[in-house]
Design an enzyme around this catalytic site. Structure first.
Site, mmCIF file in Angstrom:
data_model
loop_
_atom_site.group_PDB
_atom_site.id
_atom_site.type_symbol
_atom_site.label_atom_id
_atom_site.label_comp_id
_atom_site.label_asym_id
_atom_site.label_seq_id
_atom_site.Cartn_x
_atom_site.Cartn_y
_atom_site.Cartn_z
ATOM 1 N N GLU A 1 4.378 -5.557 8.184
ATOM 2 C CA GLU A 1 3.291 -4.754 8.742
ATOM 3 C C GLU A 1 3.473 -4.435 10.213
ATOM 4 O O GLU A 1 3.195 -3.315 10.663
ATOM 5 C CB GLU A 1 1.946 -5.466 8.511
ATOM 6 C CG GLU A 1 1.358 -5.272 7.112
ATOM 7 C CD GLU A 1 1.916 -6.198 6.066
ATOM 8 O OE1 GLU A 1 1.377 -6.228 4.946
ATOM 9 O OE2 GLU A 1 2.926 -6.897 6.348
ATOM 10 N N ALA B 1 0.840 -1.204 0.000
ATOM 11 C CA ALA B 1 0.000 0.000 0.000
ATOM 12 C C ALA B 1 0.874 1.253 0.000
ATOM 13 O O ALA B 1 2.028 1.229 0.427
ATOM 14 C CB ALA B 1 -0.907 -0.002 1.233
ATOM 15 N N GLU C 1 1.116 -10.245 0.015
ATOM 16 C CA GLU C 1 -0.210 -10.857 0.133
ATOM 17 C C GLU C 1 -0.758 -11.214 -1.247
ATOM 18 O O GLU C 1 -1.386 -12.266 -1.433
ATOM 19 C CB GLU C 1 -1.161 -9.910 0.855
ATOM 20 C CG GLU C 1 -0.788 -9.651 2.313
ATOM 21 C CD GLU C 1 -1.866 -8.902 3.050
ATOM 22 O OE1 GLU C 1 -2.782 -9.545 3.589
ATOM 23 O OE2 GLU C 1 -1.787 -7.651 3.078
ATOM 24 N N GLY D 1 1.294 -5.671 1.135
ATOM 25 C CA GLY D 1 0.228 -6.120 0.256
ATOM 26 C C GLY D 1 0.739 -6.790 -1.001
ATOM 27 O O GLY D 1 0.085 -7.680 -1.545
#
Length: 277
Positions: A145, A72, A125, A122
């Protein structure tokens, strides 16, 4: 003639390097391909279109420049937090396909991640939910994170835990330290191929070529079974899969006839686009 994708911004590029193959490139190299709301919407529209486009059987996702995806856009996220607009659960859950419209997507078609460079947050992910991963030997992969006070909440935690087990998942998630591409393949097992940087895209395309040499109906039904296996016991998976739309389409379609006929005639099969489900 290549199909026509939906309109999209310059933050995403779309190409068709081979018949039946879609190549999507994250195109913010100066920002390490960190995702913006515009990119998220572009990806949602393009990948939803890909799901319905019967002439496209496989998608490769890669990044421009020296990084695959930094996750992000933390500068934008910080601005939201400081202005009192936190990431609420409802907002996360409303994004049904997860980060980059991929990290929680349950697609009937194969997704290949081509890690041209490093991946964080992300971006990791995203790749964890791809079916096959080709990584540059220079890439590092992380879920940092906890070092930023946030959470890998877009699907990375359950996907990693199911893939590598509790202890190895904890090593990445609770320490927040990155791992090398070689470790991601040899210790953690979520990378399939580690190659020199110049070979990442050619290798990903070679993998896609092997997939599209098979019946698209069989591939999509097999992909459905893989997804069901994470949700059900062995017997339940077989029972649900046998009645799935993809399996019914396989047994009622033309490609099963062609595959068996080609075998008996000792020739390569000529696959058709699968029927629209």
């Amino acid at each position: 003639m290549s199909p026509t994708p939906p309109p999209h911004s310059e933050q995403i590029t779309v190409a068709f390097p081979k018949e039946h193959v879609l190549l999507v490139t994250l195109n913010r190299p100066k920002s390490l391909n960190a995702l913006t709301p515009t990119m998220t919407e572009d990806l949602r529209q393009i990948l939803n279109w890909f799901e319905d486009e019967t002439s496209l059987w496989v998608v490769i996702v890669t990044g421009a420049g020296r990084a695959f995806c930094a996750g992000a856009d933390l500068k934008a996220w910080n601005a939201d937090e400081q202005s009192g607009k936190p990431q609420e659960a409802d907002k996360i859950l409303a994004n049904v396909n997860g980060f980059a419209s991929i990290s929680r997507r349950e697609s009937k078609k194969p997704y290949i991640a081509a890690l041209n460079g490093s991946s964080f947050g992300g971006g990791t992910e995203l790749l964890l939910n791809c079916d096959l991963v080709v990584a540059s030997k220079e890439a590092v992969i992380g879920l940092p994170e906890v070092k930023r006070g946030v959470i890998a909440i877009q699907g990375g935690i359950p996907r990693l835990a199911r893939s590598v087990g509790h202890q190895l998942a904890s090593e990445m998630l609770l320490l927040g330290n990155p791992v090398s591409a070689e470790d991601a393949r040899n210790r953690f097992g979520f990378v399939n191929f580690v190659v020199p940087p110049a070979d990442v895209l050619p290798t990903a395309l070679a993998v896609a070529t092997q997939i599209i040499s098979n019946s698209p109906d069989s591939v999509q039904s097999t992909k459905r079974a893989l997804l069901l296996s994470a949700q059900h016991s062995n017997n339940e998976t077989v029972a649900v899969h046998a009645r799935s739309t993809e399996t019914l389409a396989t047994y009622r379609g033309e490609n099963i006839k062609e595959g068996l006929k080609a075998f008996n005639e000792k020739r390569k099969p000529m696959w058709q686009n699968p029927a629209k489900l």
